[in-house]
Scaffold this active site. Structure first.
Site, PDB file in Angstrom:
ATOM      1  N   GLU A  29       1.006  -1.085   0.094  1.00 27.82           N
ATOM      2  CA  GLU A  29       0.084  -0.071   0.294  1.00 27.82           C
ATOM      3  C   GLU A  29       0.941   1.253  -0.028  1.00 27.82           C
ATOM      4  O   GLU A  29       0.587   2.284  -0.719  1.00 27.82           O
ATOM      5  CB  GLU A  29      -0.885  -0.003   1.303  1.00 27.82           C
ATOM      6  CG  GLU A  29      -1.897  -0.997   1.296  1.00 27.82           C
ATOM      7  CD  GLU A  29      -1.459  -2.423   1.678  1.00 27.82           C
ATOM      8  OE1 GLU A  29      -0.272  -2.556   1.798  1.00 27.82           O
ATOM      9  OE2 GLU A  29      -2.506  -3.352   1.973  1.00 27.82           O
ATOM     10  N   LEU A  30       2.029   1.099   0.766  1.00 31.04           N
ATOM     11  CA  LEU A  30       2.707   2.467   0.835  1.00 31.04           C
ATOM     12  C   LEU A  30       3.304   2.716  -0.539  1.00 31.04           C
ATOM     13  O   LEU A  30       3.475   3.876  -0.969  1.00 31.04           O
ATOM     14  CB  LEU A  30       3.846   2.273   1.997  1.00 31.04           C
ATOM     15  CG  LEU A  30       4.798   3.432   2.074  1.00 31.04           C
ATOM     16  CD1 LEU A  30       3.924   4.801   2.391  1.00 31.04           C
ATOM     17  CD2 LEU A  30       6.006   3.016   3.069  1.00 31.04           C
ATOM     18  N   LYS A  64      23.864  -0.634   0.632  1.00 29.05           N
ATOM     19  CA  LYS A  64      23.215  -1.490   1.236  1.00 29.05           C
ATOM     20  C   LYS A  64      23.205  -1.570   2.868  1.00 29.05           C
ATOM     21  O   LYS A  64      24.314  -1.183   3.457  1.00 29.05           O
ATOM     22  CB  LYS A  64      23.852  -2.933   1.017  1.00 29.05           C
ATOM     23  CG  LYS A  64      23.764  -3.243  -0.588  1.00 29.05           C
ATOM     24  CD  LYS A  64      23.005  -4.592  -0.955  1.00 29.05           C
ATOM     25  CE  LYS A  64      22.529  -4.637  -2.211  1.00 29.05           C
ATOM     26  NZ  LYS A  64      21.666  -5.616  -2.499  1.00 29.05           N
ATOM     27  N   ILE A  84      26.964  -5.474 -21.542  1.00 28.82           N
ATOM     28  CA  ILE A  84      26.963  -6.458 -20.300  1.00 28.82           C
ATOM     29  C   ILE A  84      26.050  -7.190 -20.632  1.00 28.82           C
ATOM     30  O   ILE A  84      25.801  -8.188 -19.736  1.00 28.82           O
ATOM     31  CB  ILE A  84      26.866  -5.477 -19.080  1.00 28.82           C
ATOM     32  CG1 ILE A  84      27.981  -4.435 -19.239  1.00 28.82           C
ATOM     33  CG2 ILE A  84      27.023  -6.371 -17.867  1.00 28.82           C
ATOM     34  CD1 ILE A  84      29.446  -4.848 -19.206  1.00 28.82           C
ATOM     35  N   SER A 133      21.900  -7.052 -21.272  1.00 29.37           N
ATOM     36  CA  SER A 133      20.563  -6.650 -21.373  1.00 29.37           C
ATOM     37  C   SER A 133      20.477  -5.504 -22.192  1.00 29.37           C
ATOM     38  O   SER A 133      21.449  -4.461 -22.242  1.00 29.37           O
ATOM     39  CB  SER A 133      19.793  -6.349 -19.972  1.00 29.37           C
ATOM     40  OG  SER A 133      20.392  -5.246 -19.189  1.00 29.37           O
ATOM     41  N   ARG A 165      10.580   0.831  -3.661  1.00 24.40           N
ATOM     42  CA  ARG A 165      10.757  -0.224  -4.716  1.00 24.40           C
ATOM     43  C   ARG A 165      10.820  -1.763  -3.806  1.00 24.40           C
ATOM     44  O   ARG A 165      11.323  -1.530  -2.535  1.00 24.40           O
ATOM     45  CB  ARG A 165      12.361  -0.169  -5.199  1.00 24.40           C
ATOM     46  CG  ARG A 165      12.029  -0.480  -6.571  1.00 24.40           C
ATOM     47  CD  ARG A 165      13.486  -0.448  -7.070  1.00 24.40           C
ATOM     48  NE  ARG A 165      13.993  -1.688  -7.551  1.00 24.40           N
ATOM     49  CZ  ARG A 165      13.620  -2.564  -8.532  1.00 24.40           C
ATOM     50  NH1 ARG A 165      12.916  -2.149  -9.620  1.00 24.40           N
ATOM     51  NH2 ARG A 165      14.098  -3.589  -8.562  1.00 24.40           N
ATOM     52  N   GLU A 206      31.992  -2.084 -12.861  1.00 25.30           N
ATOM     53  CA  GLU A 206      31.751  -0.680 -13.018  1.00 25.30           C
ATOM     54  C   GLU A 206      32.629   0.276 -12.733  1.00 25.30           C
ATOM     55  O   GLU A 206      33.386   0.071 -11.710  1.00 25.30           O
ATOM     56  CB  GLU A 206      30.539  -0.362 -11.889  1.00 25.30           C
ATOM     57  CG  GLU A 206      29.973   0.969 -11.576  1.00 25.30           C
ATOM     58  CD  GLU A 206      28.840   0.901 -10.578  1.00 25.30           C
ATOM     59  OE1 GLU A 206      28.139  -0.072 -10.540  1.00 25.30           O
ATOM     60  OE2 GLU A 206      28.811   1.841  -9.732  1.00 25.30           O
ATOM     61  N   HIS A 236      23.749   4.503 -15.219  1.00 23.25           N
ATOM     62  CA  HIS A 236      22.957   4.942 -14.145  1.00 23.25           C
ATOM     63  C   HIS A 236      22.368   6.294 -14.620  1.00 23.25           C
ATOM     64  O   HIS A 236      21.449   6.903 -13.871  1.00 23.25           O
ATOM     65  CB  HIS A 236      23.298   4.746 -12.657  1.00 23.25           C
ATOM     66  CG  HIS A 236      23.701   3.305 -12.584  1.00 23.25           C
ATOM     67  ND1 HIS A 236      24.918   3.105 -12.731  1.00 23.25           N
ATOM     68  CD2 HIS A 236      22.948   2.509 -12.109  1.00 23.25           C
ATOM     69  CE1 HIS A 236      24.709   1.535 -12.167  1.00 23.25           C
ATOM     70  NE2 HIS A 236      23.682   1.278 -11.891  1.00 23.25           N
TER      71      HIS A 236
HETATM   72  N1  GLN Z   1      23.753  -9.239 -17.698  1.00 22.63           N
HETATM   73  C1  GLN Z   1      22.896  -8.362 -16.809  1.00 22.63           C
HETATM   74  C2  GLN Z   1      22.563  -7.209 -17.512  1.00 22.63           C
HETATM   75  O1  GLN Z   1      22.914  -6.871 -18.387  1.00 22.63           O
HETATM   76  C3  GLN Z   1      23.736  -7.984 -15.797  1.00 22.63           C
HETATM   77  C4  GLN Z   1      22.840  -7.109 -14.445  1.00 22.63           C
HETATM   78  C5  GLN Z   1      23.617  -6.680 -13.308  1.00 22.63           C
HETATM   79  O2  GLN Z   1      25.100  -6.853 -13.392  1.00 22.63           O
HETATM   80  N2  GLN Z   1      23.025  -6.243 -12.422  1.00 22.63           N
HETATM   81  O3  GLN Z   1      21.275  -6.783 -17.362  1.00 22.63           O
HETATM   82 ZN    ZN Z   2      26.075  -4.846 -13.522  1.00 18.39          ZN
END
Ligand code: GLN
Ligand code: ZN
Length: 757
Positions: free
Chosen positions: A16-17, A111, A433, A435, A517, A667, A696
């Site tokens: 709900e939140l 985290k 990478i 996706s 999230r 990264e 990002h």
């Molecule tokens: N192979 C994944 C993608 O490209 C890797 C995702 C990730 O590192 N969190 O989405």
């Molecule tokens: Zn990643």
């Protein structure tokens, strides 16, 4: 017997939140409506817990976004750039800190200890002053009181707050600011006391970390000051591990009660019982607050009864090991699981029921709860002997694993030549990478398929079409190693989990990841095995479209483990080995299908790192071994990649080397290649692609800036070991960003090649 929860999930049984927040952010409801929804959630949580027998109800465990951010707002730790006027922190400022605004990035997020919850990192100015800017703990205490509930307000303790904060100039450290912060806590405690609070829960999870003398004295100083400030009884809560070397310091602190995590650190109970002063109330975190498994109540009572005998019921409290934030709210509304599995599980509500039973069992004796104990015993016995849990073939296979299986047949230099002979890649090879943008069309096609509105044929033909477009585009801009785009995947863990035996899934098992999230971690309930190939069809299809090498994409065993609820009847490393064996089969099947490059993602390898330094070598040893077990069953010619995304991997660089992946992408764009500092002293033996495109950010980087990053990297790492790639997968970006950005990346590599030649 006092029964408490330390904190209740705040997102609501049906998220709900989340829904209220998102409507508020979209301008569909106003502030008053949001606050009304939030109050309704708090009121329902109090009523529910009270009804289930909780005697110390938590307040201020609720948050509109994050409790660490709430604490920063409470003490007025708000960086200047957010334009705060010094008065009560309004919602606009609060959400600007949490989520950023058009011109202003949000606070950094990281985290919460070793959980998958993310908090906002408080940022302190070198000359930070603190004031009681927001009285949320007091307001919510009074709100509960007006509803008829006496509560135990929950505060994040001052020392943990400072240890979690970062300073804006990177020099000063938080502890230095303790003296300035304590008066704010003191004032708050006085006001809570005046309002009628009897107990206050003060969370200091940093007490389970390795602390130096300075931090330990900070605890002494802080709690001496707080004890003097008011007569309210403080329950000092520690969780996520054992107090260890901090035990003596902790026991010296002038607090009325101490909470111990007995799920993660059962062994510390004996020490505490031996050393704790008789007048210190002990809150025993007997039920696992981080997992979804039903407690074996008889076993728990057997542990608790001697404690009761020793200390009497005056000074005892029962609770979950930590706040119930990491678990879903209510198993009763769950529709996605079968009855047998249901009988083995407990979500937040069920854990409270368990606590109440244990409380009655202790005060009134086992006979008073005989029926409940019998049910718990039956569930435990059924789970132990269920064929869903154990597979003899699986156990035999694990036993038969040999050290050779965790090693590639030949060392890297030999493999490198073999790979170069078949792949014939240029220097500074380019790739992504995995996706590619998950567009609205893809999401709606998937929704249509899962809801039965589209047939498998329709859905798959749609996906084939997307994949083909993606391949054509990659060929056009000239990438060297292609990806198929991962359009068929809902999530990098769930997609695999759904195809493995040993996993189960919930419909309503949401837990908060950050802010609005939520995630629904899959549940590993039994031995893992792979009934059939998982990714070979898509990888082969994609490879059939092109002559360039197509990367097969897999999620690694450690990440699968880390992002699931894991069975509690086997060591985590054993479960991880089972995952590794299943993935090993997949890797070999991909190779047999003609896939020459295979990437095994391990973004969660770093976050699995134990909180205590002494526990890390052991974890790293089995985590690395599992990765190698998954990846080593292939010939020299097959190129194994891995990917990790976090910027501070410098402290585990040797373990990363030990993975012995042929290529690793990491990264680094956001930190301006800071990670490369590690390579000044550590000579990474294989190939590495430090990300040069910060995925990002919506910004499209130019070819020149990426070229400069490559040249920067080439100063520390020999150019013939370098790859050129983005920071992470591109699924959260849009094609209008990705197309120019990746084209620029290819151009940047070309320019860098000429300059370095
Ligand atoms: N192979 C994944 C993608 O490209 C890797 C995702 C990730 O590192 N969190 O989405
Ligand atoms: Zn990643």
């Amino acid at each position: 017997m006092i029964v408490s929860t330390l904190g209740f999930p705040r997102i609501g049984p049906r998220r709900e939140l989340k829904h209220s927040l998102e409507r508020y952010w979209a301008g569909e409801i106003d502030q008053a409506a949001l606050q009304e929804d939030a109050l309704a959630l708090r009121a329902a949580a109090w009523a529910r817990q009270h009804g289930l027998g909780v005697t110390h109800l938590p307040s201020n465990d609720f948050s509109l976004y994050d409790h660490v951010l709430d604490t920063a707002a409470m003490v007025g730790a708000i960086p200047e750039r957010y334009g705060w006027d010094g008065g009560p922190v309004g919602l606009d400022t609060y959400f600007a800190l949490a989520r950023g605004t058009a011109g202003l990035p949000a606070l950094e997020m990281t985290k919460w200890f070793d959980t998958n919850y993310h908090y906002l990192v408080p940022e302190l100015a070198p000359d930070q002053e603190f004031t009681l800017a927001t009285t949320k703990p007091l307001d919510e205490y009074l709100e509960a009181k007006s509803l008829g509930f006496q509560t135990r307000p929950v505060l994040l303790g001052p020392v943990t707050f400072l240890l979690l904060a970062k300073s804006s100039n990177g020099h000063s450290d938080g502890i230095r600011m303790l003296a300035g912060l304590l008066p704010v806590y003191a004032e708050l405690l006085r006001r809570l006391e005046a309002a009628g609070a009897d107990w206050v829960q003060i969370d200091e999870p940093c007490l389970v970390l390795d602390l130096d003398d300075r931090a330990r004295s900070a605890f002494r100083l802080a709690y001496a000051a707080l004890a003097e400030a008011s007569a309210v009884k403080l329950l000092l809560t520690t969780y996520f591990g054992a107090l260890g070397a901090n035990l003596d310091t902790t026991l010296e602190l002038p607090v009325a009660g101490l909470h111990l995590d007995l799920a993660r650190a059962p062994g510390q109970l004996a020490d505490v019982l031996e050393k704790a002063p008789a007048e210190l109330a002990l809150s025993l975190g007997i039920i696992d607050g981080r997992n979804v498994w039903r407690t074996d109540l008889t076993a728990a009572l057997t542990r608790l009864e001697p404690v009761l005998q020793k200390r009497g019921d005056e000074g005892l409290m029962l609770g979950p090991s930590c706040s119930l934030l990491p678990v879903p709210v209510d198993l009763a509304i769950e529709t996605g699981i079968d009855d047998e599995l249901r009988s083995w599980l407990a979500f937040a509500i069920q854990k409270i029921e368990e606590l109440a039973i244990l409380g009655r069992g202790l005060t009134d004796g086992r006979e008073a709860v005989a029926e409940e104990l019998a049910r718990s015993d039956a569930a435990a016995a059924a789970r132990r002997s269920s064929p869903r849990i154990h597979s003899d073939a699986g156990t035999a296979r694990l036993k038969a694993v040999t050290p050779e299986q965790t090693k590639r047949p030949n060392p890297y230099p030999v493999r490198r030549e073999a790979q170069q002979a078949t792949l014939a890649l240029p220097s500074l090879p380019t790739t992504t990478i995995g996706s590619l943008p998950q567009t609205a069309e893809i999401r709606s096609a998937r929704a249509a398929f899962t809801s039965g509105k589209a047939t498998v044929e329709e859905y798959e033909s749609f996906l084939r079409n997307e994949t083909e477009h993606a391949v054509r585009w990659q060929e056009e801009i000239g990438l060297d190693v292609l990806v198929h785009g991962e359009f068929e995947r809902n999530d990098m863990v769930q997609y695999f989990a759904e195809q493995l035996d040993g996993y189960a899934f919930t419909q309503a098992g949401w837990v908060q990841s950050y802010g609005s999230r939520c995630v629904r971690p899959p549940i590993i309930l039994g031995d893992i095995s792979r009934p059939k190939p998982m990714t070979v069809a898509w990888a082969s299809y994609a490879q059939s479209l092109t002559d360039r090498p197509m990367k097969g994409m897999l999620t690694g065993p450690v990440t699968m483990l880390q992002w699931s609820f894991v069975r509690d009847d086997l060591p985590r490393e054993t479960v991880c080995r089972q995952l590794a064996l299943a993935l090993r089969d997949e890797v070999r099947d991909l190779e047999a299908a003609g896939i020459r490059v295979i990437q095994i993602d391990e973004p969660a390898l770093r976050e699995g790192l134990p909180l205590r330094a002494a526990d890390r070598p052991d974890y790293l040893a089995w985590a690395v071994e599992c990765f190698r077990l998954a990846s080593s069953g292939v010939a020299d010619e097959t190129q194994i990649h891995t990917h990790m995304c976090y910027s501070d991997f410098n402290d585990i660089i040797e373990a990363i080397g030990a993975l012995d992946a042929d290529v690793i992408s990491v990264e680094s764009a956001r930190s301006h290649m800071e990670l490369l500092d590690a390579f000044e002293t550590y000579h990474y033996p294989n190939q590495i692609g430090p990300g040069v495109y910060d995925i990002h950010s919506p910004r499209v980087p130019t070819a020149e800036e990426m070229r400069d990053l490559i040249l920067e990297a080439a100063k520390r790492i020999p150019a013939n070991q370098l790859w050129v790639n983005p920071d992470c997968g591109l699924k959260t970006r849009s094609w209008y960003e990705v197309k120019p950005a990746v084209a620029n990346l290819v151009e940047a590599a070309a320019e860098a090649r000429t300059q370095l030649a």
